[in-house]
Scaffold this motif. Structure first.
Motif, short mmCIF file in Angstrom:
data_model
loop_
_atom_site.label_atom_id
_atom_site.label_comp_id
_atom_site.label_asym_id
_atom_site.label_seq_id
_atom_site.Cartn_x
_atom_site.Cartn_y
_atom_site.Cartn_z
N SER A 149 2.69 5.83 6.61
CA SER A 149 2.44 4.54 5.96
C SER A 149 3.72 3.73 5.90
O SER A 149 4.80 4.28 5.66
CB SER A 149 1.91 4.76 4.54
N PHE A 150 3.62 2.43 6.11
CA PHE A 150 4.82 1.59 6.04
C PHE A 150 4.51 0.27 5.35
O PHE A 150 3.37 -0.20 5.33
CB PHE A 150 5.41 1.35 7.42
N VAL A 151 5.55 -0.29 4.75
CA VAL A 151 5.45 -1.60 4.12
C VAL A 151 5.66 -2.66 5.20
O VAL A 151 6.70 -2.68 5.85
CB VAL A 151 6.50 -1.77 3.01
N VAL A 152 4.67 -3.49 5.40
CA VAL A 152 4.77 -4.56 6.40
C VAL A 152 5.92 -5.49 6.00
O VAL A 152 5.96 -5.95 4.85
CB VAL A 152 3.44 -5.32 6.50
N PRO A 153 6.86 -5.76 6.92
CA PRO A 153 8.07 -6.52 6.55
C PRO A 153 7.85 -8.03 6.45
O PRO A 153 8.62 -8.83 6.98
CB PRO A 153 9.03 -6.17 7.68
N LEU A 154 6.79 -8.42 5.75
CA LEU A 154 6.46 -9.82 5.56
C LEU A 154 6.12 -10.08 4.10
O LEU A 154 5.63 -9.19 3.40
CB LEU A 154 5.23 -10.21 6.39
N GLU A 155 6.37 -11.29 3.68
CA GLU A 155 5.84 -11.76 2.41
C GLU A 155 4.72 -12.73 2.74
O GLU A 155 4.93 -13.72 3.44
CB GLU A 155 6.92 -12.46 1.59
N LEU A 156 3.52 -12.43 2.26
CA LEU A 156 2.35 -13.26 2.55
C LEU A 156 2.11 -14.19 1.37
O LEU A 156 1.95 -13.74 0.23
CB LEU A 156 1.13 -12.38 2.80
N LEU A 157 2.09 -15.46 1.63
CA LEU A 157 1.94 -16.47 0.59
C LEU A 157 0.56 -17.11 0.69
O LEU A 157 0.16 -17.57 1.77
CB LEU A 157 3.01 -17.55 0.72
#
Length: 461
Positions: A197-205
């Protein structure tokens, strides 16, 4: 939404410093295997390994608040940390219950034209799955530090906790490398092969509208592809409303975390196009559910920030952050001048021109170049954030606690009789918003601020 990038990333073992990585934030040095140290502490949050479970962490927020990205904290707000955890868990509780999704309908948001714009989203497999299973997320539940294996569920037991924490599922961060002048990320194929599992390297606004001072509008004027790549067929304008929440992305691992085009976001996300679109649908539906609930509580929601986790083994996309008031922008419907987030604290600093001081430092840093930051400029000039009076911070703390109580009560099936902030509104208006700057800050720090402004006067144009 919990942001862990500000945590202290160094612990001492003997005479050697050890740097590591932890869920979703950079701790440079050790890359494999993913390792979780015993305790990490920062000015606004603490991270602890759950004993006997290396795949779990415990998070605790402090009462320190930060408004400007200058490092460290800005103000100490009574009860701030606990209220944010309760508010965040209330949202997870709501997201996970299929019955809330089954009650959510396009007709909740307007007439025939609005319903038509929302029809595809509500016909999607993503929405159908939410109605069956709820929305996946990384929270396990709230606990007291003295009994971390016992999940606290009732509002009474949660508020009685002296050391409230949240247990969460851990996941691997994605760290880009800087090569030939650009940031390079692992491909979706490489990440899938790792099977973790990984944290997607984006901030979704997600946005229901565009604010007058929206940085997205300014960035779109500089890059004509930015808005159109996310599906806008016209140039974004201040005050623009979206029936279907507008979701776009910024980076999470690059200086300044700029807004990026859809193609770039997909490229660095580590997701297939289908999973990327599913993540956007989840964020749109989350925004709509919270918009409806906030409306029932007497508040209006404008926008929100999110991150997601992806598990290549199951193909599951899950919400990865603790969504607090400070990852949203909203207001009391009856009293639209009252913000229900750190925008209220920011309004206090604006009275003292702190926002303009920071902007001036940003311009000076840009002119100097060579990696200089606004924090560097302000440190050189001896600037110190003025201290807000304790009685003012106490009112802000009450606002966070009130919002946490209302939302958690709602998640338990109890809709508060009184909408909005109720009697607290008058105190916010009379004791904060109508006050002059000199009455909101401690005398010594206000005097120091005036001395700084004399030495470094602001431009008048």
């Amino acid at each position: 939404m919990i942001k862990l990038s500000g945590l202290v990333n160094r612990i001492q073992r003997g005479s050697q410093g050890l740097s590591e990585r932890i869920i979703g934030f950079k701790l440079p040095g050790i890359k494999e295997p993913f390792h979780i140290a015993e305790v990490y502490s920062g000015s606004t949050k603490t991270l602890i390994r759950q004993a006997g479970s290396p795949s779990e962490l415990r998070v605790k927020f402090t009462d320190q608040a930060s408004v400007y990205n200058l490092g460290g904290s800005t103000a100490l707000i009574p009860g701030f940390g606990k209220s944010r955890l309760i508010f965040g868990q209330a949202i997870f509780n709501l997201l996970s219950k299929p019955e809330y999704w089954m009650k959510l309908k396009p007709s909740d948001f307007g007439g025939e034209e609005v319903q038509q714009q929302l029809s595809s989203l509500f016909e999607s497999q993503t929405y159908k799955d939410l109605c069956r299973f709820g929305m996946p997320h990384h929270s396990i539940g709230l606990v007291d530090a003295q009994a971390p294996n016992k999940i606290l569920k009732t509002l009474d037991s949660i508020f009685k906790s002296v050391n409230l924490e949240m247990r969460i599922k851990a996941a691997n961060p994605i760290e880009p490398t800087f090569e030939n002048g650009e940031y390079v990320y692992q491909t979706s194929e490489e990440l899938t092969q790792r099977g973790m599992s990984f944290v997607v390297p984006l901030e979704l606004l997600s946005r229901g509208s565009l604010d007058t001072n929206s940085s997205f509008i300014n960035d779109s004027e500089k890059n004509s592809l930015l808005a159109t790549s996310w599906g806008l067929n016209i140039s974004p304008e201040a005050g623009q409303q979206f029936a279907l929440p507008f979701v776009h992305a910024s980076t999470k691992r690059e200086p300044g975390d700029p807004y990026i085009t859809r193609d770039r976001a997909l490229q660095i996300s580590g997701l297939s196009e289908a999973d990327f679109d599913k993540a956007r649908e989840l964020i749109q539906l989350k925004f709509l559910l919270l918009k409806k609930i906030f409306g029932e509580l007497g508040f209006e929601l404008f926008d929100m920030k999110d991150e997601v986790i992806y598990d290549p083994r199951s193909g599951e996309v899950a919400i990865a952050d603790i969504t607090t008031l400070d990852e949203m922008r909203g207001r009391d419907v009856k009293y639209p001048n009252v913000s229900i987030s750190k925008q209220l604290l920011r309004a206090i600093y604006k009275k003292a021109l702190v926002d303009k001081i920071v902007k001036a430092a940003e311009r000076a840093a840009e002119e100097r170049g060579n990696g200089t930051t606004s924090k560097d400029i302000l440190n050189e000039r001896g600037f110190t954030i003025p201290q807000v009076r304790p009685e003012t911070l106490s009112i802000i703390g009450e606002m966070y606690e009130t919002m946490a109580q209302k939302l958690y009560s709602y998640s338990e099936g109890r809709i508060p009789d009184e909408k909005g902030l109720g009697g607290l509104i008058e105190r916010i208006n009379t004791q904060i918003l109508s006050k002059e700057a000199k009455d909101l800050f401690t005398p010594d720090s206000y005097v120091a601020l005036q001395s700084y402004l004399k030495q470094y006067p602001l431009e008048t144009n």
